[in-house]
Design a protein around this motif. Structure first.
Motif, PDB file in Angstrom:
ATOM      1  N   GLY A  70       5.003  15.046   5.906  1.00  0.00           N
ATOM      2  CA  GLY A  70       5.223  13.861   5.090  1.00  0.00           C
ATOM      3  C   GLY A  70       4.432  12.670   5.602  1.00  0.00           C
ATOM      4  O   GLY A  70       3.959  11.843   4.827  1.00  0.00           O
ATOM      5  N   GLY A  71       4.271  12.598   6.920  1.00  0.00           N
ATOM      6  CA  GLY A  71       3.490  11.511   7.506  1.00  0.00           C
ATOM      7  C   GLY A  71       2.031  11.612   7.124  1.00  0.00           C
ATOM      8  O   GLY A  71       1.364  10.605   6.840  1.00  0.00           O
ATOM      9  N   LEU A  72       1.517  12.846   7.081  1.00  0.00           N
ATOM     10  CA  LEU A  72       0.128  13.048   6.679  1.00  0.00           C
ATOM     11  C   LEU A  72      -0.061  12.642   5.218  1.00  0.00           C
ATOM     12  O   LEU A  72      -1.042  11.981   4.870  1.00  0.00           O
ATOM     13  N   LEU A  73       0.881  12.991   4.392  1.00  0.00           N
ATOM     14  CA  LEU A  73       0.826  12.608   2.986  1.00  0.00           C
ATOM     15  C   LEU A  73       0.878  11.090   2.827  1.00  0.00           C
ATOM     16  O   LEU A  73       0.132  10.513   2.026  1.00  0.00           O
ATOM     17  N   LEU A  74       1.719  10.455   3.629  1.00  0.00           N
ATOM     18  CA  LEU A  74       1.821   8.998   3.584  1.00  0.00           C
ATOM     19  C   LEU A  74       0.502   8.344   3.991  1.00  0.00           C
ATOM     20  O   LEU A  74       0.029   7.408   3.343  1.00  0.00           O
ATOM     21  N   VAL A  75      -0.109   8.843   5.049  1.00  0.00           N
ATOM     22  CA  VAL A  75      -1.390   8.293   5.507  1.00  0.00           C
ATOM     23  C   VAL A  75      -2.461   8.499   4.444  1.00  0.00           C
ATOM     24  O   VAL A  75      -3.262   7.592   4.165  1.00  0.00           O
ATOM     25  N   LEU A  76      -2.481   9.658   3.834  1.00  0.00           N
ATOM     26  CA  LEU A  76      -3.462   9.911   2.773  1.00  0.00           C
ATOM     27  C   LEU A  76      -3.266   8.959   1.598  1.00  0.00           C
ATOM     28  O   LEU A  76      -4.236   8.445   1.030  1.00  0.00           O
ATOM     29  N   CYS A  77      -2.019   8.706   1.232  1.00  0.00           N
ATOM     30  CA  CYS A  77      -1.741   7.758   0.143  1.00  0.00           C
ATOM     31  C   CYS A  77      -2.170   6.344   0.517  1.00  0.00           C
ATOM     32  O   CYS A  77      -2.738   5.619  -0.308  1.00  0.00           O
ATOM     33  N   VAL A 118      -4.497   5.448   2.511  1.00  0.00           N
ATOM     34  CA  VAL A 118      -5.964   5.365   2.537  1.00  0.00           C
ATOM     35  C   VAL A 118      -6.522   5.476   1.121  1.00  0.00           C
ATOM     36  O   VAL A 118      -7.477   4.786   0.765  1.00  0.00           O
ATOM     37  N   ALA A 119      -5.934   6.340   0.317  1.00  0.00           N
ATOM     38  CA  ALA A 119      -6.459   6.580  -1.026  1.00  0.00           C
ATOM     39  C   ALA A 119      -6.271   5.374  -1.936  1.00  0.00           C
ATOM     40  O   ALA A 119      -7.140   5.077  -2.757  1.00  0.00           O
ATOM     41  N   CYS A 120      -5.182   4.672  -1.803  1.00  0.00           N
ATOM     42  CA  CYS A 120      -4.889   3.559  -2.710  1.00  0.00           C
ATOM     43  C   CYS A 120      -5.981   2.484  -2.686  1.00  0.00           C
ATOM     44  O   CYS A 120      -6.522   2.141  -3.732  1.00  0.00           O
ATOM     45  N   PRO A 121      -6.356   1.928  -1.534  1.00  0.00           N
ATOM     46  CA  PRO A 121      -7.414   0.917  -1.550  1.00  0.00           C
ATOM     47  C   PRO A 121      -8.763   1.474  -1.996  1.00  0.00           C
ATOM     48  O   PRO A 121      -9.534   0.781  -2.662  1.00  0.00           O
ATOM     49  N   LEU A 122      -9.035   2.728  -1.656  1.00  0.00           N
ATOM     50  CA  LEU A 122     -10.300   3.320  -2.075  1.00  0.00           C
ATOM     51  C   LEU A 122     -10.368   3.470  -3.586  1.00  0.00           C
ATOM     52  O   LEU A 122     -11.387   3.160  -4.212  1.00  0.00           O
ATOM     53  N   ILE A 123      -9.283   3.912  -4.187  1.00  0.00           N
ATOM     54  CA  ILE A 123      -9.257   4.068  -5.645  1.00  0.00           C
ATOM     55  C   ILE A 123      -9.334   2.703  -6.332  1.00  0.00           C
ATOM     56  O   ILE A 123     -10.047   2.534  -7.318  1.00  0.00           O
ATOM     57  N   MET A 124      -8.619   1.722  -5.806  1.00  0.00           N
ATOM     58  CA  MET A 124      -8.673   0.370  -6.387  1.00  0.00           C
ATOM     59  C   MET A 124     -10.084  -0.200  -6.298  1.00  0.00           C
ATOM     60  O   MET A 124     -10.587  -0.815  -7.238  1.00  0.00           O
ATOM     61  N   GLY A 125     -10.733  -0.003  -5.170  1.00  0.00           N
ATOM     62  CA  GLY A 125     -12.103  -0.476  -5.014  1.00  0.00           C
ATOM     63  C   GLY A 125     -13.049   0.211  -5.980  1.00  0.00           C
ATOM     64  O   GLY A 125     -13.917  -0.429  -6.584  1.00  0.00           O
ATOM     65  N   ALA A 126     -12.880   1.506  -6.160  1.00  0.00           N
ATOM     66  CA  ALA A 126     -13.724   2.231  -7.104  1.00  0.00           C
ATOM     67  C   ALA A 126     -13.493   1.751  -8.532  1.00  0.00           C
ATOM     68  O   ALA A 126     -14.445   1.584  -9.306  1.00  0.00           O
ATOM     69  N   MET A 127     -12.235   1.498  -8.890  1.00  0.00           N
ATOM     70  CA  MET A 127     -11.938   1.000 -10.237  1.00  0.00           C
ATOM     71  C   MET A 127     -12.572  -0.364 -10.459  1.00  0.00           C
ATOM     72  O   MET A 127     -13.143  -0.635 -11.519  1.00  0.00           O
ATOM     73  N   MET A 128     -12.505  -1.230  -9.470  1.00  0.00           N
ATOM     74  CA  MET A 128     -13.120  -2.554  -9.602  1.00  0.00           C
ATOM     75  C   MET A 128     -14.634  -2.423  -9.717  1.00  0.00           C
ATOM     76  O   MET A 128     -15.276  -3.138 -10.482  1.00  0.00           O
TER      77      MET A 128
END
Length: 89
Positions: free
Chosen positions: A15-22, A24-34
């Motif tokens: 669960g910790g690995l999943l949390l870390v992936l989330c 990290v993924a959130c800012p990367l996806i937001m940056g890509a969308m922008m």
């Protein structure tokens, strides 16, 4: 007690690995969308008065001219109605 903590620690690893992936993924996806949507509006709306201010001011100026012309038309129609009313008396 130590068995319980070991089991909880092992359970959190996945669960910790999943949390870390989330996280990290959130800012990367937001940056890509922008990045991908930044050129779609033609640059006419930019925050804090950056380069798009001229385009926005031009659109406002055009709208102001259109509204003034519409007001002039209403005034002319009102004046015509008053002239017709005076003639009918």
């Amino acid at each position: 007690m130590s068995n319980l903590l070991a089991a909880a620690g092992g359970g959190l690893a996945g669960g910790g690995l999943l949390l870390v992936l989330c996280l990290v993924a959130c800012p990367l996806i937001m940056g890509a969308m922008m990045w991908f949507t930044r050129g779609r509006d033609g640059g006419s709306q930019t925050p804090m008065g950056k380069p798009g201010v001229r385009a926005t001011a031009s659109a406002k100026q055009t709208e102001l001219v259109r509204l003034r012309a519409e007001i002039d038309q209403f005034r002319a129609a009102e004046n015509d109605a008053r002239r017709v009313e005076k003639r009918s008396r």
